[in-house]
Enzyme design. Structure first.
Site, PDB file in Angstrom:
ATOM      1  N   PHE A  56       0.861  -1.183   0.000  1.00 14.82           N
ATOM      2  CA  PHE A  56       0.000   0.000   0.000  1.00 14.82           C
ATOM      3  C   PHE A  56       0.895   1.230   0.000  1.00 14.82           C
ATOM      4  O   PHE A  56       1.784   1.366   0.837  1.00 14.82           O
ATOM      5  CB  PHE A  56      -0.915   0.036   1.221  1.00 14.82           C
ATOM      6  CG  PHE A  56      -1.807   1.248   1.256  1.00 14.82           C
ATOM      7  CD1 PHE A  56      -2.975   1.280   0.514  1.00 14.82           C
ATOM      8  CD2 PHE A  56      -1.464   2.366   2.010  1.00 14.82           C
ATOM      9  CE1 PHE A  56      -3.797   2.408   0.531  1.00 14.82           C
ATOM     10  CE2 PHE A  56      -2.273   3.491   2.028  1.00 14.82           C
ATOM     11  CZ  PHE A  56      -3.447   3.513   1.276  1.00 14.82           C
TER      12      PHE A  56
ATOM     13  N   ASP B  83       9.572   2.169   1.733  1.00 13.51           N
ATOM     14  CA  ASP B  83       8.404   2.949   2.152  1.00 13.51           C
ATOM     15  C   ASP B  83       8.168   2.676   3.633  1.00 13.51           C
ATOM     16  O   ASP B  83       7.586   1.657   4.011  1.00 13.51           O
ATOM     17  CB  ASP B  83       7.182   2.561   1.315  1.00 13.51           C
ATOM     18  CG  ASP B  83       5.949   3.373   1.676  1.00 13.51           C
ATOM     19  OD1 ASP B  83       5.977   4.088   2.702  1.00 13.51           O
ATOM     20  OD2 ASP B  83       4.946   3.298   0.940  1.00 13.51           O
TER      21      ASP B  83
ATOM     22  N   LYS C  40       3.153   9.504   8.918  1.00  9.77           N
ATOM     23  CA  LYS C  40       2.435   8.976  10.081  1.00  9.77           C
ATOM     24  C   LYS C  40       3.019   9.433  11.415  1.00  9.77           C
ATOM     25  O   LYS C  40       2.907  10.588  11.770  1.00  9.77           O
ATOM     26  CB  LYS C  40       2.326   7.457   9.964  1.00  9.77           C
ATOM     27  CG  LYS C  40       1.365   7.028   8.832  1.00  9.77           C
ATOM     28  CD  LYS C  40       1.018   5.577   8.894  1.00  9.77           C
ATOM     29  CE  LYS C  40       0.070   5.141   7.782  1.00  9.77           C
ATOM     30  NZ  LYS C  40      -1.324   5.524   8.008  1.00  9.77           N
TER      31      LYS C  40
END
Length: 435
Positions: free
Chosen positions: A147, A248, A277
């Site tokens: 993702f 990532d 995040k």
């Protein structure tokens, strides 16, 4: 500010959900019909006063917990100075200081540079931009189950159709998906590496591939871990063909896996890293950190954004780094992971539906199957357990290509008592759902 009395009277979860449905599009999903009123560390209270243990952490955004005092104070102090200029117009020191500190914490025995955006998807897209500018190539290889965001390029890189890609095509070209190692579902590391060679053979020559991007631990894909041996094989493959290797770390970064970055555990360094995040404790900022020779290839003006690297978010991110040092949160991450893993393995002895307990550091998950059969991923049971848990006061998240994984992203600052309470509630939900 005066609130409309009718709105004040209607501040129940059900009433707010009715207003939400009338005002917001269906595609903006919401896992639970709950509206948060306030939060502290690993606890949340809704508008009706009900308390919850937060095992979701805002989807890996709250490693330092809700409203950490040091982060709140840092943002308040910055707010009294300047809250926006656009860094590309008038710069400010916290941006530069944050870049310097993240560079120092990123693995790789080479000169590095960094810049900031606002979201994880932006960081991923800009990493691809840098790789393409540096290599003069176009193609990118990502992995099934990965993702990388909800923008068009992010969706193209994401290896999961429903719900992220369904109905949104066509997507940017020259994106290819290899298999990600997943022994539980029959994909070995050799199979995954072979699938990349198949891409080179059947789809695009290696000499046209700009980058290979992977998550050290797949987030939405189900918490499957890329082992050091797999990362090392990818590093050798990228070196052989002149391909940029991108880690990532949007979900794994900022201490979730027991090291500041999960790729520190690989034994080899990626060329670029993306973060977002938890790096600012809930304030919107993302980062691209990478080899200086690559990062300098885009022309002036080719990188950036109006809100990118906002001063308030930079101040928050600097405070997060201080909190990690002062509270030894990397050690705490390992301890939280050990406690969660032990508790979940104890549950697995009581519930045959739990066929795997896995993770890295405090990034831990269980995978559920019907009758313990690996050929029957149990998405329905997973959903029922999560819905039962929210009723008991525990916030959980599901994930996985087969939607049969329950992942835990509890704040690293949660107390042992809160971890025990959350695990006990999960056990009650498993029992209530006949798992």
């Amino acid at each position: 500010m005066h609130r409309d009395p009718k709105l004040t009277e209607s501040r129940t979860n059900a009433a707010l959900m009715a207003r939400r449905r009338a005002a917001l599009p269906t595609g903006l999903g919401q896992t639970y019909e709950v509206f948060a009123e306030r939060a502290e560390n690993a606890e949340v209270w809704d508008v009706e006063g009900k308390r919850y243990i937060d095992f979701a952490g805002g989807i890996a955004v709250l490693n330092t917990g809700h409203r950490h005092p040091k982060i709140v104070e840092a943002v308040k102090a910055q707010l009294d100075k300047v809250h926006h200029t656009c860094f590309q117009v008038l710069a400010y020191e916290p941006y530069v200081e944050l870049a310097e500190k993240l560079i120092a914490k990123t693995p790789g025995d080479f000169a590095k540079k960094a810049f900031f955006l606002s979201t994880g998807a932006e960081a991923v897209e800009n990493a691809i931009k840098v790789a393409r500018a540096a290599t003069k190539r176009q193609a990118v290889i990502a992995f099934g189950g990965g993702f990388h965001g909800r923008t068009l390029l992010g969706m193209a890189l994401t290896g999961k159709v429903a719900p992220y890609k369904a109905g949104f095509g066509p997507f940017p070209a020259e994106i290819y998906h290899a298999e990600f190692p997943n022994p539980l579902h029959g994909i070995s590391e050799a199979d995954a590496l072979r699938s990349i060679e198949h891409i080179f053979k059947y789809d695009v020559e290696a000499e046209r591939v700009a980058a290979i991007i992977l998550e050290p631990v797949q987030g939405e894909g189900g918490f499957y871990v890329a082992s050091p041996s797999f990362a090392q094989a990818l590093r050798a493959l990228c070196d052989k063909h002149g391909i940029v290797m991108i880690a990532d770390e949007v979900q794994t970064g900022a201490g979730r896996t027991g090291t500041w970055l999960a790729c520190e555990q690989w034994g080899v360094a990626p060329d670029m890293v993306t973060m977002a995040k938890s790096m600012a404790g809930g304030f919107p900022i993302s980062a691209v950190i990478g080899r200086a020779d690559l990062m300098d290839k885009p022309l002036p003006g080719g990188l950036g954004g109006t809100y990118a690297g906002n001063p308030l978010a930079c101040a928050a991110a600097l405070a997060v780094l201080e909190v990690f040092d002062e509270e030894k949160l990397l050690d705490r991450s390992k301890a939280v992971g050990e406690k969660l893993t032990a508790g979940l393995k104890a549950l697995a002895t009581k519930h045959t539906s739990i066929q795997d307990v896995r993770g890295l550091g405090a990034m831990v998950a269980i995978e559920l199957f019907k009758n313990g059969d690996h050929a029957q991923p149990d998405a329905d049971l997973t959903k029922r357990v999560c819905m039962d848990a929210i009723g008991r006061g525990l916030v959980l998240l599901s994930c996985g290509v087969y939607a049969n994984v329950i992942r835990i992203l509890v704040p690293l600052t949660a107390t042992d008592e809160q971890l025990d309470e959350g695990l006990a509630l999960l056990g009650e939900s498993m029992a209530a759902c006949g798992a």
